[in-house]
Motif scaffolding. Sequence first.
Motif, PDB file in Angstrom:
ATOM      1  N   ASP A 198      45.570  43.561  53.500  1.00 29.66           N
ATOM      2  CA  ASP A 198      45.638  43.391  51.786  1.00 29.66           C
ATOM      3  C   ASP A 198      46.471  42.051  51.475  1.00 29.66           C
ATOM      4  N   ARG A 199      47.433  41.647  52.242  1.00 31.80           N
ATOM      5  CA  ARG A 199      48.307  40.416  51.812  1.00 31.80           C
ATOM      6  C   ARG A 199      47.302  39.395  52.278  1.00 31.80           C
ATOM      7  N   LEU A 200      46.711  39.610  53.198  1.00 32.64           N
ATOM      8  CA  LEU A 200      45.683  38.066  53.528  1.00 32.64           C
ATOM      9  C   LEU A 200      44.596  38.087  52.327  1.00 32.64           C
ATOM     10  N   TRP A 201      43.865  39.158  51.962  1.00 32.88           N
ATOM     11  CA  TRP A 201      43.182  39.291  50.789  1.00 32.88           C
ATOM     12  C   TRP A 201      43.841  38.591  49.660  1.00 32.88           C
ATOM     13  N   ASN A 202      44.917  39.041  49.219  1.00 32.14           N
ATOM     14  CA  ASN A 202      45.723  38.294  48.144  1.00 32.14           C
ATOM     15  C   ASN A 202      45.943  36.843  48.300  1.00 32.14           C
ATOM     16  N   LEU A 203      46.125  36.404  49.361  1.00 31.59           N
ATOM     17  CA  LEU A 203      46.241  35.133  49.758  1.00 31.59           C
ATOM     18  C   LEU A 203      45.194  34.178  49.536  1.00 31.59           C
ATOM     19  N   ILE A 204      44.095  34.677  49.706  1.00 30.94           N
ATOM     20  CA  ILE A 204      42.921  33.985  49.638  1.00 30.94           C
ATOM     21  C   ILE A 204      41.994  34.132  48.343  1.00 30.94           C
ATOM     22  N   THR A 205      42.422  34.948  47.352  1.00 31.92           N
ATOM     23  CA  THR A 205      41.784  35.302  46.281  1.00 31.92           C
ATOM     24  C   THR A 205      42.664  35.271  44.967  1.00 31.92           C
ATOM     25  N   ARG A 206      43.845  35.363  45.190  1.00 33.93           N
ATOM     26  CA  ARG A 206      44.706  34.925  43.815  1.00 33.93           C
ATOM     27  C   ARG A 206      45.169  33.665  43.689  1.00 33.93           C
ATOM     28  N   PRO A 207      44.766  33.418  42.448  1.00 39.46           N
ATOM     29  CA  PRO A 207      45.060  31.864  42.235  1.00 39.46           C
ATOM     30  C   PRO A 207      46.327  31.316  42.495  1.00 39.46           C
ATOM     31  N   GLU A 208      47.332  32.102  42.142  1.00 40.37           N
ATOM     32  CA  GLU A 208      48.586  31.419  42.281  1.00 40.37           C
ATOM     33  C   GLU A 208      49.141  31.549  43.843  1.00 40.37           C
ATOM     34  N   LEU A 209      48.547  32.401  44.739  1.00 33.86           N
ATOM     35  CA  LEU A 209      48.887  32.201  46.176  1.00 33.86           C
ATOM     36  C   LEU A 209      47.755  31.448  46.875  1.00 33.86           C
ATOM     37  N   LEU A 210      46.487  31.323  46.449  1.00 32.45           N
ATOM     38  CA  LEU A 210      45.743  30.580  46.737  1.00 32.45           C
ATOM     39  C   LEU A 210      46.027  28.942  46.798  1.00 32.45           C
ATOM     40  N   SER A 211      46.479  28.745  45.511  1.00 29.64           N
ATOM     41  CA  SER A 211      47.254  27.262  45.286  1.00 29.64           C
ATOM     42  C   SER A 211      48.102  26.903  46.339  1.00 29.64           C
ATOM     43  N   SER A 212      49.107  28.026  46.921  1.00 30.93           N
ATOM     44  CA  SER A 212      49.871  27.316  47.660  1.00 30.93           C
ATOM     45  C   SER A 212      49.460  26.879  48.857  1.00 30.93           C
ATOM     46  N   TRP A 213      48.281  27.178  49.285  1.00 27.77           N
ATOM     47  CA  TRP A 213      47.966  26.675  50.842  1.00 27.77           C
ATOM     48  C   TRP A 213      46.667  26.011  50.696  1.00 27.77           C
ATOM     49  N   LEU A 214      45.791  26.207  49.635  1.00 30.04           N
ATOM     50  CA  LEU A 214      44.608  25.526  49.573  1.00 30.04           C
ATOM     51  C   LEU A 214      44.737  24.286  48.880  1.00 30.04           C
ATOM     52  N   GLY A 215      45.350  24.328  47.750  1.00 28.96           N
ATOM     53  CA  GLY A 215      45.513  23.250  46.873  1.00 28.96           C
ATOM     54  C   GLY A 215      45.355  23.984  45.362  1.00 28.96           C
ATOM     55  N   PRO A 216      45.709  23.135  44.381  1.00 24.16           N
ATOM     56  CA  PRO A 216      45.863  23.812  43.170  1.00 24.16           C
ATOM     57  C   PRO A 216      44.476  24.492  42.877  1.00 24.16           C
ATOM     58  N   THR A 217      44.482  25.617  42.278  1.00 21.81           N
ATOM     59  CA  THR A 217      43.231  26.169  41.962  1.00 21.81           C
ATOM     60  C   THR A 217      43.238  26.972  40.659  1.00 21.81           C
ATOM     61  N   VAL A 218      42.038  26.809  40.114  1.00 24.49           N
ATOM     62  CA  VAL A 218      41.962  27.462  38.822  1.00 24.49           C
ATOM     63  C   VAL A 218      40.695  28.274  39.119  1.00 24.49           C
TER      64      VAL A 218
END
Length: 156
Positions: free
Chosen positions: A28-48
Amino acid sequence: MARTTRHAERTAQAPQLRYVRTLICDPDRLWNLITRPELLSSWLGPTVLSDTQYGGFVVETGARTQLTGIVTTCDPPHYFQANFNDTPHGPSTILVDVVPARTGAHLILTHGGICAGRIHHYDLFWTNALDRLTQAAAGNAPLPAVTYLPTSAGGT
């Protein structure tokens, strides 16, 4: 410790990259890290992300570079597929799977349909991004706030 398997393989259409990582966090934490924009932005790059579940997105992938795309399939919390629009190189497809593990969760990311000249670019991009994701999943790195937005989302 995360384990990585990576290889490029030639298909009938275009090369693809596949990464397999075992992360120290629950699925569940991994899913949030790869789908929630505020968490996704922290490792992938700013995401909207758009407001819809199967919506468009913009990812800042470097200085003055960004990718746009659309999520085409989503089955939370197991997998999603998205199409990247890498103008002028053409579209490619990302498939991300989250699989529960005995301890932690497996992430399987397959990026296919890549223009042959972009394999090295995407390999560097994904390797660095997934290293940051591994740290974030384990809680070993702070998740910095997004400091800028892609220009198409009102950033400068």
